[in-house]
Structures are given as structure tokens and as C-alpha cells.
Design a protein around this motif. Structure first.
Motif, PDB file in Angstrom:
ATOM      1  N   SER A  50      26.424  68.681 114.969  1.00  0.00           N
ATOM      2  CA  SER A  50      26.138  68.347 113.566  1.00  0.00           C
ATOM      3  C   SER A  50      25.045  69.246 113.014  1.00  0.00           C
ATOM      4  CB  SER A  50      25.726  66.878 113.430  1.00  0.00           C
ATOM      5  OG  SER A  50      24.591  66.605 114.208  1.00  0.00           O
ATOM      6  N   ASN A  51      24.227  69.806 113.902  1.00  0.00           N
ATOM      7  CA  ASN A  51      23.169  70.718 113.457  1.00  0.00           C
ATOM      8  C   ASN A  51      23.737  72.005 112.874  1.00  0.00           C
ATOM      9  OD1 ASN A  51      21.389  68.875 114.419  1.00  0.00           O
ATOM     10  ND2 ASN A  51      20.951  69.952 116.327  1.00  0.00           N
ATOM     11  N   LEU A  52      24.988  72.295 113.230  1.00  0.00           N
ATOM     12  CA  LEU A  52      25.613  73.495 112.707  1.00  0.00           C
ATOM     13  C   LEU A  52      25.710  73.422 111.183  1.00  0.00           C
ATOM     14  CD1 LEU A  52      27.067  76.143 113.311  1.00  0.00           C
ATOM     15  CD2 LEU A  52      29.193  74.851 113.546  1.00  0.00           C
ATOM     16  N   ILE A  53      25.879  72.211 110.646  1.00  0.00           N
ATOM     17  CA  ILE A  53      25.960  72.025 109.204  1.00  0.00           C
ATOM     18  C   ILE A  53      24.573  71.785 108.605  1.00  0.00           C
ATOM     19  CG2 ILE A  53      26.954  70.580 107.380  1.00  0.00           C
ATOM     20  CD1 ILE A  53      28.980  72.276 108.889  1.00  0.00           C
ATOM     21  N   ALA A  54      23.757  71.008 109.310  1.00  0.00           N
ATOM     22  CA  ALA A  54      22.480  70.579 108.746  1.00  0.00           C
ATOM     23  C   ALA A  54      21.292  71.257 109.416  1.00  0.00           C
ATOM     24  CB  ALA A  54      22.352  69.068 108.867  1.00  0.00           C
ATOM     25  N   LYS A  55      21.494  72.473 109.909  1.00  0.00           N
ATOM     26  CA  LYS A  55      20.428  73.104 110.696  1.00  0.00           C
ATOM     27  C   LYS A  55      19.193  73.451 109.855  1.00  0.00           C
ATOM     28  CE  LYS A  55      22.348  77.800 110.353  1.00  0.00           C
ATOM     29  NZ  LYS A  55      23.458  77.490 109.470  1.00  0.00           N
ATOM     30  N   ASN A  56      19.383  73.732 108.572  1.00  0.00           N
ATOM     31  CA  ASN A  56      18.255  74.104 107.730  1.00  0.00           C
ATOM     32  C   ASN A  56      17.613  72.911 107.028  1.00  0.00           C
ATOM     33  OD1 ASN A  56      18.532  76.897 108.249  1.00  0.00           O
ATOM     34  ND2 ASN A  56      20.228  76.997 106.780  1.00  0.00           N
ATOM     35  N   ASP A  57      18.364  71.817 106.907  1.00  0.00           N
ATOM     36  CA  ASP A  57      17.858  70.628 106.230  1.00  0.00           C
ATOM     37  C   ASP A  57      18.412  69.396 106.928  1.00  0.00           C
ATOM     38  OD1 ASP A  57      16.850  68.728 104.584  1.00  0.00           O
ATOM     39  OD2 ASP A  57      18.190  69.162 102.889  1.00  0.00           O
ATOM     40  N   PRO A  58      17.785  68.988 108.048  1.00  0.00           N
ATOM     41  CA  PRO A  58      18.330  67.881 108.846  1.00  0.00           C
ATOM     42  C   PRO A  58      18.111  66.525 108.196  1.00  0.00           C
ATOM     43  CG  PRO A  58      16.241  68.592 109.748  1.00  0.00           C
ATOM     44  CD  PRO A  58      16.532  69.518 108.603  1.00  0.00           C
ATOM     45  N   SER A  59      18.404  66.418 106.890  1.00  0.00           N
ATOM     46  CA  SER A  59      18.259  65.130 106.218  1.00  0.00           C
ATOM     47  C   SER A  59      19.449  64.249 106.538  1.00  0.00           C
ATOM     48  CB  SER A  59      18.166  65.343 104.706  1.00  0.00           C
ATOM     49  OG  SER A  59      19.393  65.865 104.216  1.00  0.00           O
ATOM     50  N   SER A  60      19.235  62.954 106.426  1.00  0.00           N
ATOM     51  CA  SER A  60      20.298  62.017 106.755  1.00  0.00           C
ATOM     52  C   SER A  60      21.493  62.201 105.830  1.00  0.00           C
ATOM     53  CB  SER A  60      19.777  60.583 106.679  1.00  0.00           C
ATOM     54  OG  SER A  60      19.296  60.310 105.373  1.00  0.00           O
ATOM     55  N   ASP A  61      21.235  62.538 104.542  1.00  0.00           N
ATOM     56  CA  ASP A  61      22.328  62.707 103.594  1.00  0.00           C
ATOM     57  C   ASP A  61      23.260  63.837 104.019  1.00  0.00           C
ATOM     58  OD1 ASP A  61      21.348  60.663 102.094  1.00  0.00           O
ATOM     59  OD2 ASP A  61      20.351  61.934 100.609  1.00  0.00           O
ATOM     60  N   GLN A  62      22.677  64.941 104.475  1.00  0.00           N
ATOM     61  CA  GLN A  62      23.506  66.075 104.845  1.00  0.00           C
ATOM     62  C   GLN A  62      24.298  65.777 106.116  1.00  0.00           C
ATOM     63  OE1 GLN A  62      21.819  69.570 103.776  1.00  0.00           O
ATOM     64  NE2 GLN A  62      23.436  70.907 104.516  1.00  0.00           N
ATOM     65  N   VAL A  63      23.671  65.120 107.089  1.00  0.00           N
ATOM     66  CA  VAL A  63      24.372  64.763 108.314  1.00  0.00           C
ATOM     67  C   VAL A  63      25.493  63.772 108.010  1.00  0.00           C
ATOM     68  CG1 VAL A  63      24.167  63.661 110.564  1.00  0.00           C
ATOM     69  CG2 VAL A  63      22.390  65.238 109.783  1.00  0.00           C
ATOM     70  N   GLU A  64      25.199  62.794 107.154  1.00  0.00           N
ATOM     71  CA  GLU A  64      26.232  61.832 106.773  1.00  0.00           C
ATOM     72  C   GLU A  64      27.377  62.513 106.041  1.00  0.00           C
ATOM     73  OE1 GLU A  64      24.399  58.730 104.571  1.00  0.00           O
ATOM     74  OE2 GLU A  64      23.229  57.975 106.269  1.00  0.00           O
ATOM     75  N   GLY A  65      27.038  63.495 105.209  1.00  0.00           N
ATOM     76  CA  GLY A  65      28.074  64.241 104.513  1.00  0.00           C
ATOM     77  C   GLY A  65      28.959  65.011 105.474  1.00  0.00           C
ATOM     78  N   TYR A  66      28.335  65.576 106.499  1.00  0.00           N
ATOM     79  CA  TYR A  66      29.093  66.291 107.528  1.00  0.00           C
ATOM     80  C   TYR A  66      30.058  65.346 108.245  1.00  0.00           C
ATOM     81  CZ  TYR A  66      29.898  67.790 112.330  1.00  0.00           C
ATOM     82  OH  TYR A  66      30.475  68.063 113.548  1.00  0.00           O
ATOM     83  N   ILE A  67      29.556  64.180 108.650  1.00  0.00           N
ATOM     84  CA  ILE A  67      30.385  63.207 109.366  1.00  0.00           C
ATOM     85  C   ILE A  67      31.545  62.746 108.485  1.00  0.00           C
ATOM     86  CG2 ILE A  67      30.399  60.905 110.394  1.00  0.00           C
ATOM     87  CD1 ILE A  67      27.497  61.407 111.254  1.00  0.00           C
ATOM     88  N   SER A  68      31.240  62.467 107.205  1.00  0.00           N
ATOM     89  CA  SER A  68      32.281  62.029 106.277  1.00  0.00           C
ATOM     90  C   SER A  68      33.344  63.103 106.095  1.00  0.00           C
ATOM     91  CB  SER A  68      31.651  61.672 104.930  1.00  0.00           C
ATOM     92  OG  SER A  68      32.640  61.337 103.993  1.00  0.00           O
ATOM     93  N   VAL A  72      34.197  65.471 108.246  1.00  0.00           N
ATOM     94  CA  VAL A  72      34.991  65.595 109.472  1.00  0.00           C
ATOM     95  C   VAL A  72      36.014  64.476 109.551  1.00  0.00           C
ATOM     96  CG1 VAL A  72      34.902  65.432 111.982  1.00  0.00           C
ATOM     97  CG2 VAL A  72      33.274  66.880 110.783  1.00  0.00           C
ATOM     98  N   GLU A  73      35.580  63.254 109.221  1.00  0.00           N
ATOM     99  CA  GLU A  73      36.505  62.116 109.266  1.00  0.00           C
ATOM    100  C   GLU A  73      37.664  62.320 108.294  1.00  0.00           C
ATOM    101  OE1 GLU A  73      33.977  58.824 108.485  1.00  0.00           O
ATOM    102  OE2 GLU A  73      33.327  58.608 110.586  1.00  0.00           O
ATOM    103  N   LYS A  74      37.402  62.926 107.144  1.00  0.00           N
ATOM    104  CA  LYS A  74      38.467  63.199 106.187  1.00  0.00           C
ATOM    105  C   LYS A  74      39.434  64.245 106.734  1.00  0.00           C
ATOM    106  CE  LYS A  74      39.278  64.355 101.328  1.00  0.00           C
ATOM    107  NZ  LYS A  74      38.665  64.756 100.046  1.00  0.00           N
ATOM    108  N   LEU A  75      38.894  65.263 107.411  1.00  0.00           N
ATOM    109  CA  LEU A  75      39.748  66.271 108.031  1.00  0.00           C
ATOM    110  C   LEU A  75      40.701  65.643 109.042  1.00  0.00           C
ATOM    111  CD1 LEU A  75      37.251  69.225 108.690  1.00  0.00           C
ATOM    112  CD2 LEU A  75      39.185  69.229 107.093  1.00  0.00           C
ATOM    113  N   VAL A  76      40.167  64.732 109.859  1.00  0.00           N
ATOM    114  CA  VAL A  76      40.990  64.074 110.871  1.00  0.00           C
ATOM    115  C   VAL A  76      42.064  63.221 110.214  1.00  0.00           C
ATOM    116  CG1 VAL A  76      40.989  62.413 112.765  1.00  0.00           C
ATOM    117  CG2 VAL A  76      39.143  64.096 112.593  1.00  0.00           C
ATOM    118  N   GLU A  77      41.665  62.480 109.193  1.00  0.00           N
ATOM    119  CA  GLU A  77      42.607  61.584 108.519  1.00  0.00           C
ATOM    120  C   GLU A  77      43.760  62.364 107.893  1.00  0.00           C
ATOM    121  OE1 GLU A  77      42.598  58.437 104.751  1.00  0.00           O
ATOM    122  OE2 GLU A  77      40.703  59.076 105.663  1.00  0.00           O
TER     123      GLU A  77
END
Length: 397
Positions: free
Chosen positions: A274-292, A294-299
Motif C-alpha cells: 500500500s506504500n507504493l500508492i501512499a509513499k509520499n503521504d501516508p495519510s489514512s485517506d490515501q491508504v483507504e482510497g488505495y484499498i477502495s 483495488v477492491e473495485k478492480l477485483v469486483e
């Protein structure tokens, strides 16, 4: 006692004792035992079982046993006439049982020798799977060789494995990857698969700096990373039963991402992806956005053609001589018809497979019914041979 009169299994009993008979080899011993301890002139009784109980032995590490042997599986098995019996791997296998079948995931030469001896002296016990077949999946250096040798109809799909090679102990890790015919990024994996946590550690290496920071002990495997849309297909094989499920995976890595890597970056442990997306700004919003995302890609990801998956699963099962495994399949982002097998695992976390209880109980029933038919055919052939011998001897008198 005629073998043709009573079908296996049945219960042989006197007034005080019942013996479960699930193989013709036990009849002579059981008769002797009951006759010895029965009252004078007491008749032995045979009770044929309308719903036979079969004994499936299992040998796992405590952690694997806890994950796999859930109450839902045990109860479902009992409803279908299957007893799941724990095997103690620290005790001699020959002193445990009897079993109609055993499944196992224990590492070590001592256990392998015990299983091989069991197969030698008790050929009617179905062993799933043979240790020598499982051993081929314990080295990532040769694990995927079976994929490249498969001859299966693929339709519009093409199949392969990513470019990979082993970095040997004698090689300098700082040498240019390009000189080795390799390119960044790549995945670094332990060579040995021994069930330990370390053997499942994987790293994503982006550049030379990341390679220098890599602490994996040589030799290890380098496998080129293939962009695959952040989705991996896990294909579970349980005998003839095949299930394919979608799971989230590593995101695609663009040239821009590679070029913008900071000097102190270049290496990520998989759990840090997940740091690959949020490596410069490890805020919860950015990590949550990354997870969301990825889940959409899978769906939204389209499943591979079912016929292609079945052909691949059947081909691997036949080629490896294994009945309980899974493999990881990815689809090239640049070509929707190109697929890669990137890993094969023996007896993975099957409890994560949807409806695993029904799949395994069906599999157990298939195994024991096949065994029952084979034992019955063998008994019939032996009876015919003995009948022929008697007729021949009577003719000579």
C-alpha cells in the motif's frame, strides 16, 4: 465366509463386542478374536451398514490443523458418513488407524518415510498425496517447469510463466540486472518452500538500490513483475473439483512510478505494498482510497474462461500427480488473452475457498467410493482365481 455374500463395510458382533469391518484383510483376525471371547455355542452376527462410516486420517501442524479442521467441515463430513481422525505425527504412523485414506501436510524425511512404508505395507490405504510428488513444489527453482511442459488446448488464450532465474550464492548481488538478461521491477522470493513464515516472504525490487538493500539469503528466486491489473486468480484443485476465485494483488507499476523513485527507495515487502500508492503521504485517506480502488478492480475483473481454467487445472493435476493444491494465475494487462502461472502451492489455505466444506466432503466420498469399488473388484478377481484353481485341482483328482 464368502466375500460375495456381504458387501463392505459391515459390523461383526457377539453379545459384548462389535468390530467394524472395512476391508477383507481384517475378517480373519476379527473372526478369531470374537470366537475366542464369545460364550460357548453363541452365534456371531453380521450387521450390514446402510450408511458406512469411513475413516479419513489427517496430519497437519497445529496451526494448519486449526485453520482447516473447522467444526463446519467435521459436522458436514459426519453427515455423509466420514470420520475425520487426527494423526499424531510424533507417534509411529503404523500404530495409528486403521484408515481408509490419509491427507497430510507435514515436512521432513522421517514423516515421508513413514508414509511410504504405510503405502508399501497397506496398499489399500489411499495416501493423498505421495510425498515424492509433493517434494517437487518445495523448490521455486523448478516449481513452474511443469507449466511450460503442459500440452493443453488453450483456444484464444496463451499460457506461460514470467521470466525468472535463481541468483546463486557465488553471484554478486550488485551486478547489473540487465547484464543477467533481467529487468526491473521483479519479485524476490525464498527458494525453499518449507511451510515457515520466512519461506513466504516476498519483496518487490524496483531498482539497483532496492537490490542492494535486499536481505534475502542467497540463493533466491528473481521473477520479473508482470502488470496484471491488480487482480490475481487463485485456482483451487481438490481432486476433480476446481474453483477459481478473484483476489486483490499488486497494482500495475508504470514507468513514471519507476522513474520517480526516491534514492532511498526501491524495495518493498509485500505487506507494505500500500506504500507504493501512499509513499509520499501516508495519510489514512490515501491508504483507504488505495484499498477502495483495488477492491473495485477485483469486483470488475472478468474471470478467465472456465474451460481454459479447467484444462489448466486438469493438466497440472495429471502432470504433478497431486490432488490437493492451488495455483496463482494472472492476466497480462497489455494482452487480455495472455496468462501467467506465478506460483503453485501444495495444500494451501483451503478454508478460504468458498464452500470448502462441501467440496472436501464430496472429494472424500469420491475417494472412498473409488477405493470401495477397487477393493470389491480385487476381491472378485481373487475369488474367481481361487475358484479356477479349485476346479483345476478337482479335475486332476
Amino acid at each position: 465366509m464368502s466375500k460375495s455374500k456381504h458387501s463392505l463395510p459391515f459390523i461383526l458382533k457377539n453379545t459384548e463386542t462389535e468390530l467394524y469391518i472395512n476391508s477383507y484383510e481384517r475378517i480373519e483376525f476379527s473372526l478369531s478374536y470374537l470366537l475366542l471371547f464369545s460364550p460357548p455355542k453363541h452365534k456371531l452376527k453380521i450387521k450390514e451398514m446402510s450408511s458406512p462410516m469411513y475413516r479419513i486420517g489427517y496430519a497437519f501442524s497445529p496451526k494448519d490443523g486449526q485453520r482447516f479442521m473447522q467444526n463446519s467441515l467435521i459436522n458436514h463430513a459426519k453427515q455423509r458418513g466420514i470420520d475425520l481422525i487426527e494423526i499424531n505425527p510424533t507417534q509411529p504412523l503404523a500404530q495409528q488407524g486403521p484408515f481408509d485414506c490419509i491427507i497430510h501436510k507435514i515436512y521432513g524425511s522421517d514423516w515421508n518415510n513413514q508414509v511410504q512404508q504405510l503405502s508399501l505395507h497397506h496398499p489399500n490405504v489411499v495416501v493423498i498425496d505421495p510425498p515424492e510428488a509433493i517434494d517437487h513444489l518445495h523448490s521455486r527453482a523448478s516449481m513452474l517447469d511443469v507449466v511450460t511442459s503442459l500440452k493443453i488446448p488453450q483456444g484464444n488464450q496463451t499460457l506461460g510463466v514470467p521470466n525468472q532465474r535463481v541468483l546463486e550464492e557465488s553471484e554478486n548481488i550488485t551486478d547489473s540486472i540487465e547484464e543477467k538478461g533481467f529487468k526491473f521491477p521483479f519479485i524476490a522470493k525464498q527458494l525453499s518452500v518449507d511451510g515457515s513464515g520466512k519461506s513466504h516472504e516476498m519483496f518487490l525490487v524496483f531498482n539497483e538500490n532496492g537490490l542492494k538493500k535486499l536481505k534475502l539469503k542467497k540463493p533466491f528466486l528473481m521473477q520479473e513483475f508482470v502488470n496484471h491489473g491488480g487482480v490475481i486468480f487463485k485456482v483451487y484443485v481438490v481432486g476433480d473439483h476446481v474453483k477459481c476465485v478473484k483476489r486483490k494483488s499488486l497494482p500495475d507499476i508504470s514507468e513514471e512510478t519507476l522513474n520517480n523513485m526516491a534514492p532511498d527507495e526501491g524495495l518493498l515487502l509485500f505487506k507494505q505494498i500500500s506504500n507504493l500508492i501512499a509513499k509520499n503521504d501516508p495519510s489514512s485517506d490515501q491508504v483507504e482510497g488505495y484499498i477502495s480502488g483495488v477492491e473495485k478492480l477485483v469486483e470488475e475483473a472478468e474471470m478467465p474462461p472456465s474451460e481454459f481454467v479447467m484444462e489448466l487445472a486438469n493438466g497440472l493435476r495429471e502432470a504433478m500427480g497431486l490432488r490437493l493444491f492451488n495455483f496463482d494465475l494472472i492476466r497480462d494487462s497489455r494482452d487480455g488473452n495472455r496468462y501467467f502461472v506465478i506460483d503453485i502451492n501444495y495444500f494451501p489455505g483451503f478454508a478460504k475457498m468458498p464452500d470448502y466444506e462441501s467440496v472436501f466432503v464430496d472429494f472424500f466420498c469420491d475417494v472412498v467410493e473409488d477405493k470401495r469399488r477397487n477393493v470389491g473388484l480385487e476381491a472378485k478377481e481373487n475369488q474367481e482365481v481361487r475358484g479356477g484353481e479349485i476346479e483345476e485341482s478337482e479335475a486332476l483328482v
